[in-house]
Write an enzyme that holds these catalytic residues in place. Structure first.
Site, short mmCIF file in Angstrom:
data_model
loop_
_atom_site.label_atom_id
_atom_site.label_comp_id
_atom_site.label_asym_id
_atom_site.label_seq_id
_atom_site.Cartn_x
_atom_site.Cartn_y
_atom_site.Cartn_z
N HIS A 261 0.85 -1.18 0.00
CA HIS A 261 0.00 0.00 0.00
C HIS A 261 0.89 1.23 0.00
O HIS A 261 1.96 1.23 0.61
CB HIS A 261 -0.90 0.00 1.24
N ASP A 315 -7.84 -5.01 -0.14
CA ASP A 315 -8.35 -5.81 -1.25
C ASP A 315 -8.12 -7.31 -1.07
O ASP A 315 -8.75 -8.12 -1.74
CB ASP A 315 -7.70 -5.37 -2.57
#
Length: 378
Positions: A261, A315
């Site tokens: 991320h 996700d």
């Protein structure tokens, strides 16, 4: 002349001042208006969270009841929008259908009274109410079926699941769907939110703002990643294949979907919550064979990449939750959009408060003083 250092993707460059959400990527903290995401996931519901994000504080009991009733009474969509959606190709991606439908909604409410709090509230209610209806309607219509009308006896998340199946969902499934929406509702200046704020800064209508954000969310490096996680797990196929797959990705310098991320250097707190939700679903409705693969992937990737701050993001486990809820893979990102509308609208409202149109500069890399050559001599 270069006025400042160029940062690809504007990495680390503030684009706005905001009081909506906060992330500490080193400690794995996510807050909405100062409240930790873990508290909201445990105690709140999506519409209360949306109210918090958009209006800046938790509603009173009466305010929440009124807000929920407003949203409930605006769930139905115009028949002309429904007829337009029927003409969409069955092979079209639901995110493209949603972007077109959200933009079309603005045709019916195109008056831009951006200084009127009644106009702002009406737009907020209408978008929160109709986006789930549009997603569910396209899912059924692309199969040749009529859309299911909203059920006014059901709350926000339960009604969405009902419109997909015309069956009242199990209470656990509905609650988990609601928590998923909370987790995806807002996340500071991500790509789609930046798109929303840039569009909002032109003082266009909120339907165009949401349509632009939906288009941005659809990319595989943003909201579309959860679809690709499931595809990756299916490709791996078994726990035994996890390590060779990860090694192959590292050798090819290929991205491992669902990991890493731009902000978090520890495990995304939303991923931790989603993993627990997945386990609750599996305990009641049966295991998913891909969960074992996912767990092994988390172990192997941590072994090889934890020193680089690469851990599961939001996700990685969301797709497994949606699969167990019976949701088709290509609806994962539209569900992300259903949730993120709350954040986009919060940023739209905040942008209007002290608006200045976005007009960044660039670093020019072209040539100068080139002479025009007539077409006959080229």
């Amino acid at each position: 002349m270069v006025l400042c250092e160029y940062k690809p993707g504007l990495e680390g460059i503030p684009a706005a001042e905001s009081g909506i959400s906060f992330v500490d990527g080193q400690k794995g903290i996510l807050e909405y208006r100062g409240i930790r995401i873990e508290e909201l996931a445990q105690h709140s519901n999506f519409l209360e969270t949306a109210y918090l994000l958009i209006w800046g504080e938790l509603p009173t009991q009466d305010e929440l009841k009124a807000f929920e009733q407003e949203v409930r009474s605006h769930r139905r969509i115009k028949y002309r929008i429904r007829d337009m959606m029927k003409s969409f190709p069955e092979s079209g991606h639901p995110m493209d259908a949603l972007q077109a439908s959200a933009a079309a909604l603005g045709l019916f409410y195109s008056r831009r009274d951006l200084h009127n709090p009644v106009y702002i509230r009406d737009a907020v209610v209408r978008l929160l109410a109709t986006i789930p209806t549009m997603v569910a309607a396209f899912q059924l219509m692309r199969k040749g079926n009529d859309p299911v009308k909203p059920n006014d006896d059901l709350d926000y998340a339960a009604n969405f699941l009902y419109m997909l199946t015309e069956k009242e969902p199990d209470p656990l499934a509905a609650r988990i769907m609601d928590v998923c929406l909370i987790l995806h509702a807002e996340h500071t200046m991500n790509a789609s939110t930046f798109s929303a704020r840039v569009t909002a800064s032109t003082l266009t209508d909120p339907y165009a703002v949401v349509a632009s954000a939906v288009g941005t969310l659809g990319g595989p490096l943003h909201g579309g990643a959860n679809e690709e996680v499931i595809q990756m797990l299916e490709e791996i196929g078994s726990v035994a294949n996890v390590r060779p797959y990860v090694d192959s990705c590292l050798e090819r310098k290929a991205k491992i979907m669902g990991f890493g991320h731009r902000v978090y250097k520890v495990k995304d707190p939303r991923a931790t919550i989603l993993q627990k939700l997945a386990e609750e679903l599996f305990a009641k409705f049966g295991q998913d064979k891909y969960y074992d693969i996912a767990q092994e992937m988390e172990v192997v990737v941590a072994e090889k990449l934890a020193h680089k701050g690469i851990y599961p993001n939001v996700d990685f486990y969301s797709g497994l939750v949606y699969r167990k809820l019976g949701i088709p893979t290509d609806l994962f990102t539209p569900i992300f959009a259903i949730a993120r509308v709350a954040g986009w609208l919060a940023h739209w409202k905040e942008q209007l408060e002290e608006n200045r149109i976005f007009r960044p500069t660039q670093v020019y890399k072209g040539v100068h003083d080139v002479s025009y050559i007539p077409v006959a001599k080229r």
